[in-house]
Design a protein around this motif. Structure first.
Motif, mmCIF file in Angstrom:
data_model
loop_
_atom_site.group_PDB
_atom_site.id
_atom_site.type_symbol
_atom_site.label_atom_id
_atom_site.label_comp_id
_atom_site.label_asym_id
_atom_site.label_seq_id
_atom_site.Cartn_x
_atom_site.Cartn_y
_atom_site.Cartn_z
ATOM 1 N N ALA B 139 1.149 -1.124 0.078
ATOM 2 C CA ALA B 139 0.337 -0.393 0.189
ATOM 3 C C ALA B 139 0.576 1.657 0.199
ATOM 4 O O ALA B 139 0.547 2.431 -0.606
ATOM 5 C CB ALA B 139 -0.644 -0.100 1.171
ATOM 6 N N PHE B 142 0.974 2.625 -3.309
ATOM 7 C CA PHE B 142 -0.202 3.638 -3.636
ATOM 8 C C PHE B 142 -0.546 4.772 -3.582
ATOM 9 O O PHE B 142 0.063 5.431 -2.406
ATOM 10 C CB PHE B 142 -1.393 3.053 -2.952
ATOM 11 C CG PHE B 142 -1.882 1.545 -2.819
ATOM 12 C CD1 PHE B 142 -1.251 0.737 -3.598
ATOM 13 C CD2 PHE B 142 -2.993 1.689 -2.029
ATOM 14 C CE1 PHE B 142 -1.811 -0.672 -3.808
ATOM 15 C CE2 PHE B 142 -3.560 -0.074 -2.282
ATOM 16 C CZ PHE B 142 -2.899 -1.249 -3.016
ATOM 17 N N GLU B 146 -5.090 6.203 -6.802
ATOM 18 C CA GLU B 146 -5.813 4.772 -5.779
ATOM 19 C C GLU B 146 -6.153 4.510 -4.395
ATOM 20 O O GLU B 146 -7.227 3.796 -4.747
ATOM 21 C CB GLU B 146 -4.377 3.472 -5.147
ATOM 22 C CG GLU B 146 -3.660 2.802 -6.732
ATOM 23 C CD GLU B 146 -3.001 4.019 -6.735
ATOM 24 O OE1 GLU B 146 -2.609 4.823 -6.848
ATOM 25 O OE2 GLU B 146 -2.477 3.756 -8.682
ATOM 26 N N TYR B 147 -6.135 5.392 -3.795
ATOM 27 C CA TYR B 147 -6.472 5.350 -1.755
ATOM 28 C C TYR B 147 -8.814 6.004 -2.820
ATOM 29 O O TYR B 147 -9.015 6.098 -2.008
ATOM 30 C CB TYR B 147 -6.110 6.418 -1.441
ATOM 31 C CG TYR B 147 -5.287 6.017 -0.904
ATOM 32 C CD1 TYR B 147 -5.874 5.370 0.532
ATOM 33 C CD2 TYR B 147 -3.817 6.233 -0.863
ATOM 34 C CE1 TYR B 147 -4.213 4.188 1.180
ATOM 35 C CE2 TYR B 147 -2.981 4.830 -0.327
ATOM 36 C CZ TYR B 147 -3.351 4.683 0.863
ATOM 37 O OH TYR B 147 -2.413 4.162 1.803
ATOM 38 N N LEU B 321 -4.297 0.361 5.097
ATOM 39 C CA LEU B 321 -5.033 0.906 3.799
ATOM 40 C C LEU B 321 -5.366 1.994 4.588
ATOM 41 O O LEU B 321 -5.605 3.060 3.710
ATOM 42 C CB LEU B 321 -5.570 0.156 2.437
ATOM 43 C CG LEU B 321 -5.684 0.007 2.224
ATOM 44 C CD1 LEU B 321 -6.747 -1.048 0.935
ATOM 45 C CD2 LEU B 321 -4.248 -0.072 1.150
ATOM 46 N N ILE B 469 -4.977 -0.287 -10.607
ATOM 47 C CA ILE B 469 -5.633 -0.885 -9.124
ATOM 48 C C ILE B 469 -6.457 0.024 -9.227
ATOM 49 O O ILE B 469 -8.205 0.148 -8.971
ATOM 50 C CB ILE B 469 -4.990 -0.642 -7.710
ATOM 51 C CG1 ILE B 469 -3.308 -1.233 -7.796
ATOM 52 C CG2 ILE B 469 -5.261 -0.690 -6.355
ATOM 53 C CD1 ILE B 469 -2.773 -1.640 -6.930
ATOM 54 N N SER B 470 -6.782 1.264 -9.119
ATOM 55 C CA SER B 470 -7.924 2.457 -9.432
ATOM 56 C C SER B 470 -9.142 2.311 -10.449
ATOM 57 O O SER B 470 -9.862 2.234 -10.327
ATOM 58 C CB SER B 470 -7.338 3.806 -9.663
ATOM 59 O OG SER B 470 -8.081 5.035 -9.852
#
Lengths: 161, 513
Positions: B139, B142, B146-147, B321, B469-470
């Motif tokens: 993470a 990231f 992504e977050y 996360l 990932i996003s």
């Protein structure tokens, strides 16, 4: 009754979103390249405005949702919640004036009476015990500076304790 | 540090007497919360947040976590004995658990529920230990896009699982987001929506909002009922399940654990979904589906294992996360912030004591829960008989004092009362508080990651679609939203969240926590 409550709650959200939308426009919304302080509130209020608008239109057009099947509360059932809210509003107003001990004693008593109006004696004793114990826990033990109010029972209890 | 060393380090922290004490207090309060109707773990954690100011950070979080997983244990007791789920995740336990009790088998039902919870909870914690550390390391790579997308996914899953109107659930999410923007702008420190009120410069505050929505509003709803619930009287004997009970429960327990483990990791998923899916799976794979609904022990072992495994693995997105998977974990998130600890990938590096201390405390917590639940079952049964006329004034009292003690100002008490009234009327009109609370907690992070992403990409929104990932998170979120609004899938969604057809019992809808 449910339909009216539904309309009022949706209108509240609608009005709230319009209010925030106008305020976020006054803040700097900025651009995608340089989003300002009003950027995120603008987007969120626009979303809320659209959704509450859809709910209102659906309601006005009679496109009801599944919720119409659920029986809504009757006036008889509303008495206790309304009384509790009134007691809490009174408590909010008197909390700092009368102080924690007196105001909370009155609130406890009011809550017991709201639930069971006919047992004054036990209610007074139970309210007294709860206030005393809670005062010892929060004020004396955990040192939460609870409001003393005009009677300042707190200092008396502290000195006695 | 490898996992074993980390675990040993964690045990050094969690086995300290003070932390053991806090863990014990947490699991007792959690069980109590599960047993008592009208007070969920969110409300309890909200009420206790201010009290944890005075305690060390690790101890506080250990206690708050104990409330969360302890409530899963306690919830099953009322489900089995009274057919009133103490927790939404115990709703399916009512079906067969209560039937077992009615047939004089309350003991084995409670026993398998406690043992199943213990085994699944422990396996869940082992999984949490193995997965959390690598995920936290991953993470770190990231970025804001992504977050942002993961948080959107978390919110959408929660909304997808909502029991009533989807549009209303999204509205509540938007309402929560707006409330989270009150206070200072995170970039320019410009006051937003403060209206000249000094107290609002710090924002509205999660504690008054949560106490209003989950403490006061819940009390107002419960006060509508004019009659006290009558308990089903039964003899509880022989808490240890028989050899046949164990044989019947073994595979449901394993399957429930696996289901709970994976569904718990999903942001927005969690114990409720896990218990429903587990019940549906058990009913599907059994050779005797006709026994379900009439007291099948598999219908207790599976869901109870699933909800406990999920409550352990629900900590994975929170600790690694910084994304709370559900409302209760959102309250825990707030608890960590109060102690200046920001959950997320850096937690492991900056506060290894909190990270490993909390995880390992769940082992001890599960053992304590087993000890509390089996020998003391009689005491918990007695507590279910506590009259509401005594309970609700105490809930209100804890709410008032708790919220006042944060800043020693009546302003917060008023905020709580306002949200109590809003929560009550919203609830009556099928607006749920869970999306509001989660959105409120995620709001500042969501705004920050959105603005950072846009600045990074020079104003191009496609940044969210070019990063894998996003993109995956957004595609899943969009898929869920689209299916939720369309015909067949809409019906299926309602079946899953209400437990209608898959369970074949027409159970009432789960709560929102």
């Amino acid at each position: 009754m449910k339909r009216w409550m539904n309309r009022i709650s949706t209108l509240f959200l609608f009005g709230f979103s319009v209010f925030i939308l106008s305020l976020s426009l006054r803040l700097k919304v900025g651009s995608f390249k340089n989003p300002g302080a009003g950027f995120a509130p603008f987007l969120a209020s626009l979303l809320l405005l659209s959704l509450s608008g859809v709910i209102l239109v659906k309601d006005l057009l009679g496109v009801s949702e599944r919720d119409q099947k659920v029986p809504f509360v009757t006036w008889k059932n509303l008495i206790k919640p309304i009384n509790l809210m009134l007691a809490l509003i009174g408590y909010g107003l008197l909390f700092t004036v009368l102080g924690y001990v007196v105001a909370t004693f009155l609130l406890m008593l009011a809550m017991f009476i709201i639930y069971q109006p006919k047992r004054w004696g036990p209610h007074v004793i139970t309210a007294f015990i709860i206030v005393g114990v809670s005062f010892l826990i929060f004020d004396v033990w955990l040192r939460v500076p609870l409001p003393k109010g005009i009677f300042d029972f707190s200092s008396f209890i502290r000195s006695w304790w | 540090m490898d996992v074993l060393n980390s675990a040993l380090y964690g045990f050094q922290i969690s086995l300290q007497p003070i932390n053991l004490l806090y863990c014990l207090i947490g699991v007792i309060l959690g069980t109590l919360t599960g047993v008592l109707p009208g007070l969920g773990p969110s409300g309890t954690i909200a009420i206790l947040l201010p009290i944890t100011f005075h305690a060390p950070a690790v101890s506080s979080v250990i206690m708050l976590a104990g409330i969360f997983y302890g409530a899963q244990y306690g919830g099953s007791i009322t489900s089995i004995l009274v057919s009133i789920p103490g927790e939404p995740s115990s709703i399916v336990t009512c079906i067969d658990g209560h039937q077992m009790a009615r047939h004089g088998r309350a003991g084995p039902a409670l026993g398998i529920s406690a043992f199943g919870s213990f085994i699944a909870g422990t396996i869940g914690v082992i999984g949490l230990m193995l997965v959390a550390s690598p995920l936290a390391t991953m993470a770190l790579k990231f970025g804001p896009p992504e977050y942002f997308s993961l948080m959107i996914l978390g919110l959408i899953i929660l909304i997808y699982l909502t029991q009533k109107s989807l549009i209303k659930a999204i509205s509540m999410g938007a309402f929560g987001l707006i409330l989270s923007f009150f206070g200072m702008d995170i970039v320019s420190a410009q006051p937003r929506f403060a209206f000249g009120v000094d107290e609002l410069l710090d924002g509205v505050g999660i504690v008054p909002i949560a106490m209003g929505l989950f403490g006061v509003a819940e009390t107002l709803v419960n006060l509508e009922q004019t009659e006290e619930v009558k308990l089903f009287e039964t003899q509880i004997k022989g808490l240890l399940p028989s050899r046949k009970d164990w044989a019947d429960s073994f595979w449901p327990l394993i399957r429930g654990t696996v289901i709970g483990f994976f569904l718990g990791i999903l942001p927005g998923g969690g114990a409720i979904l896990a218990s429903f899916v587990s019940y549906a799976v058990e009913k599907k794979v059994t050779k005797h589906p006709e026994k379900f609904g009439k007291g099948a022990i598999e219908g207790v072992a599976g869901p109870e294992s699933a909800n406990n495994a999920a409550s352990s693995t629900g900590f994975i997105p929170l600790l690694t996360l910084g994304i709370p998977a559900n409302v209760v974990l959102a309250m825990l998130f707030a608890g960590l912030l109060i102690h200046n600890i920001t959950p997320g990938p850096l937690l492991l590096k900056e506060h290894p004591d909190v990270f490993w201390g909390v995880i390992t405390s769940m082992y001890t917590g599960n053992i304590l829960l087993l000890l509390l639940n089996l020998p003391l079952i009689g005491m918990w049964v007695q507590i279910t008989k506590l009259p509401y006329r005594l309970l609700f004034p105490l809930i209100i009292l804890f709410c008032v004092v708790g919220v006042y003690s944060i800043k020693n100002t009546v302003f917060d008490v008023w905020i709580m009362l306002i949200f109590g009234a809003i929560g009550y009327f919203m609830k009556k009109c099928d607006y749920e508080p869970a999306p509001l609370t989660l959105a409120y907690v995620l709001g500042p992070m969501l705004e920050q990651s959105l603005r950072q992403s846009l600045i990074m990409s020079n104003g191009t929104a496609s940044i969210f679609l070019v990063r894998p990932i996003s993109l995956i998170a957004l595609v899943v979120a969009a898929f869920l939203l689209v299916t939720a609004f369309t015909g067949f899938a809409k019906q299926k969604r309602l079946q899953v969240v209400e437990g209608e057809d898959p369970l074949g019992q027409g159970m009432g809808p789960p709560g929102s926590e």
